[in-house]
Design a protein around this motif. Sequence first.
Motif, PDB file in Angstrom:
ATOM      1  N   THR A   4       0.824  -1.203   0.000  1.00 45.00           N
ATOM      2  CA  THR A   4       0.000   0.000   0.000  1.00 45.00           C
ATOM      3  C   THR A   4       0.863   1.260   0.000  1.00 45.00           C
ATOM      4  O   THR A   4       0.610   2.209  -0.751  1.00 45.00           O
ATOM      5  CB  THR A   4      -0.915  -0.006   1.239  1.00 45.00           C
ATOM      6  OG1 THR A   4      -1.693  -1.203   1.219  1.00 45.00           O
ATOM      7  CG2 THR A   4      -1.838   1.184   1.242  1.00 45.00           C
ATOM      8  N   HIS A  45      -5.961   2.024  -2.158  1.00 49.44           N
ATOM      9  CA  HIS A  45      -7.196   1.913  -1.387  1.00 49.44           C
ATOM     10  C   HIS A  45      -7.733   0.484  -1.447  1.00 49.44           C
ATOM     11  O   HIS A  45      -8.094  -0.107  -0.419  1.00 49.44           O
ATOM     12  CB  HIS A  45      -8.229   2.901  -1.919  1.00 49.44           C
ATOM     13  CG  HIS A  45      -9.504   2.895  -1.150  1.00 49.44           C
ATOM     14  ND1 HIS A  45      -9.609   3.445   0.103  1.00 49.44           N
ATOM     15  CD2 HIS A  45     -10.722   2.367  -1.442  1.00 49.44           C
ATOM     16  CE1 HIS A  45     -10.843   3.272   0.541  1.00 49.44           C
ATOM     17  NE2 HIS A  45     -11.533   2.617  -0.362  1.00 49.44           N
ATOM     18  N   ARG A  47      -6.131  -2.280  -2.115  1.00 51.09           N
ATOM     19  CA  ARG A  47      -5.241  -3.194  -1.407  1.00 51.09           C
ATOM     20  C   ARG A  47      -5.467  -3.097   0.103  1.00 51.09           C
ATOM     21  O   ARG A  47      -5.512  -4.113   0.796  1.00 51.09           O
ATOM     22  CB  ARG A  47      -3.791  -2.857  -1.752  1.00 51.09           C
ATOM     23  CG  ARG A  47      -2.810  -3.822  -1.157  1.00 51.09           C
ATOM     24  CD  ARG A  47      -1.376  -3.486  -1.534  1.00 51.09           C
ATOM     25  NE  ARG A  47      -0.491  -4.380  -0.853  1.00 51.09           N
ATOM     26  CZ  ARG A  47      -0.175  -5.588  -1.271  1.00 51.09           C
ATOM     27  NH1 ARG A  47      -0.649  -6.012  -2.400  1.00 51.09           N
ATOM     28  NH2 ARG A  47       0.608  -6.365  -0.566  1.00 51.09           N
ATOM     29  N   HIS A  48      -5.618  -1.875   0.585  1.00 50.05           N
ATOM     30  CA  HIS A  48      -5.849  -1.707   2.018  1.00 50.05           C
ATOM     31  C   HIS A  48      -7.184  -2.327   2.431  1.00 50.05           C
ATOM     32  O   HIS A  48      -7.281  -2.943   3.490  1.00 50.05           O
ATOM     33  CB  HIS A  48      -5.814  -0.227   2.387  1.00 50.05           C
ATOM     34  CG  HIS A  48      -5.878   0.011   3.853  1.00 50.05           C
ATOM     35  ND1 HIS A  48      -4.791  -0.186   4.670  1.00 50.05           N
ATOM     36  CD2 HIS A  48      -6.895   0.385   4.648  1.00 50.05           C
ATOM     37  CE1 HIS A  48      -5.151   0.064   5.913  1.00 50.05           C
ATOM     38  NE2 HIS A  48      -6.406   0.423   5.936  1.00 50.05           N
ATOM     39  N   GLU A  49      -8.206  -2.208   1.579  1.00 51.17           N
ATOM     40  CA  GLU A  49      -9.505  -2.797   1.884  1.00 51.17           C
ATOM     41  C   GLU A  49      -9.417  -4.318   1.957  1.00 51.17           C
ATOM     42  O   GLU A  49     -10.027  -4.948   2.810  1.00 51.17           O
ATOM     43  CB  GLU A  49     -10.535  -2.395   0.818  1.00 51.17           C
ATOM     44  CG  GLU A  49     -10.953  -0.951   0.894  1.00 51.17           C
ATOM     45  CD  GLU A  49     -11.870  -0.679   2.078  1.00 51.17           C
ATOM     46  OE1 GLU A  49     -12.863  -1.408   2.245  1.00 51.17           O
ATOM     47  OE2 GLU A  49     -11.569   0.261   2.836  1.00 51.17           O
ATOM     48  N   ILE A  51      -6.474  -6.378   2.041  1.00 51.04           N
ATOM     49  CA  ILE A  51      -5.388  -7.018   2.801  1.00 51.04           C
ATOM     50  C   ILE A  51      -5.139  -6.318   4.121  1.00 51.04           C
ATOM     51  O   ILE A  51      -4.671  -6.939   5.067  1.00 51.04           O
ATOM     52  CB  ILE A  51      -4.097  -7.044   1.945  1.00 51.04           C
ATOM     53  CG1 ILE A  51      -4.353  -7.821   0.648  1.00 51.04           C
ATOM     54  CG2 ILE A  51      -2.943  -7.682   2.711  1.00 51.04           C
ATOM     55  CD1 ILE A  51      -3.244  -7.749  -0.359  1.00 51.04           C
ATOM     56  N   GLY A  52      -5.445  -5.046   4.215  1.00 53.37           N
ATOM     57  CA  GLY A  52      -5.129  -4.302   5.422  1.00 53.37           C
ATOM     58  C   GLY A  52      -3.786  -3.625   5.283  1.00 53.37           C
ATOM     59  O   GLY A  52      -3.201  -3.593   4.196  1.00 53.37           O
ATOM     60  N   ALA A  53      -3.317  -3.120   6.369  1.00 55.55           N
ATOM     61  CA  ALA A  53      -2.051  -2.389   6.353  1.00 55.55           C
ATOM     62  C   ALA A  53      -0.912  -3.325   5.993  1.00 55.55           C
ATOM     63  O   ALA A  53      -1.008  -4.541   6.162  1.00 55.55           O
ATOM     64  CB  ALA A  53      -1.806  -1.755   7.711  1.00 55.55           C
ATOM     65  N   ASP A  54       0.149  -2.766   5.486  1.00 52.18           N
ATOM     66  CA  ASP A  54       1.346  -3.559   5.185  1.00 52.18           C
ATOM     67  C   ASP A  54       1.831  -4.229   6.462  1.00 52.18           C
ATOM     68  O   ASP A  54       1.621  -3.741   7.568  1.00 52.18           O
ATOM     69  CB  ASP A  54       2.453  -2.653   4.631  1.00 52.18           C
ATOM     70  CG  ASP A  54       2.109  -2.127   3.238  1.00 52.18           C
ATOM     71  OD1 ASP A  54       1.164  -2.645   2.619  1.00 52.18           O
ATOM     72  OD2 ASP A  54       2.790  -1.198   2.791  1.00 52.18           O
TER      73      ASP A  54
END
Length: 111
Positions: A4, A45, A47-49, A51-54
Amino acid sequence: MPGTRDHLATAEVLAGEALAFLRDHQYDMAQVYRDHSDLYLRLAHARHELIGADAPPPREPIVLPPWCGECDGPDLQRRWTSSEKDDGLYRCRSCNPYALSPEDASEVTSS
Ligand SMILES: [Zn+2]
């Protein structure tokens, strides 16, 4: 695979390029870079939705204090002591960095 933060960084660079083209009155090029920047923002956005945060950076390896010589051995997995009082096995409170306080007795494993 880029994360992200990588997508956000790319979006920022592309937005900067778009701004430079805009200031240079090259509107078509500004539009292309703006669209690309927008694409990377959407990727970040999405990817964050999904997988979540890195993943957080890896933890520092633990530095073992000197072995006390009283518990089972110098290796971390051997730094345990037993108690005759309740027949429990405890992390050595003298040298095991993960030693628990007596209140955390749920970690105790019976031998
Ligand atoms: Zn010890």
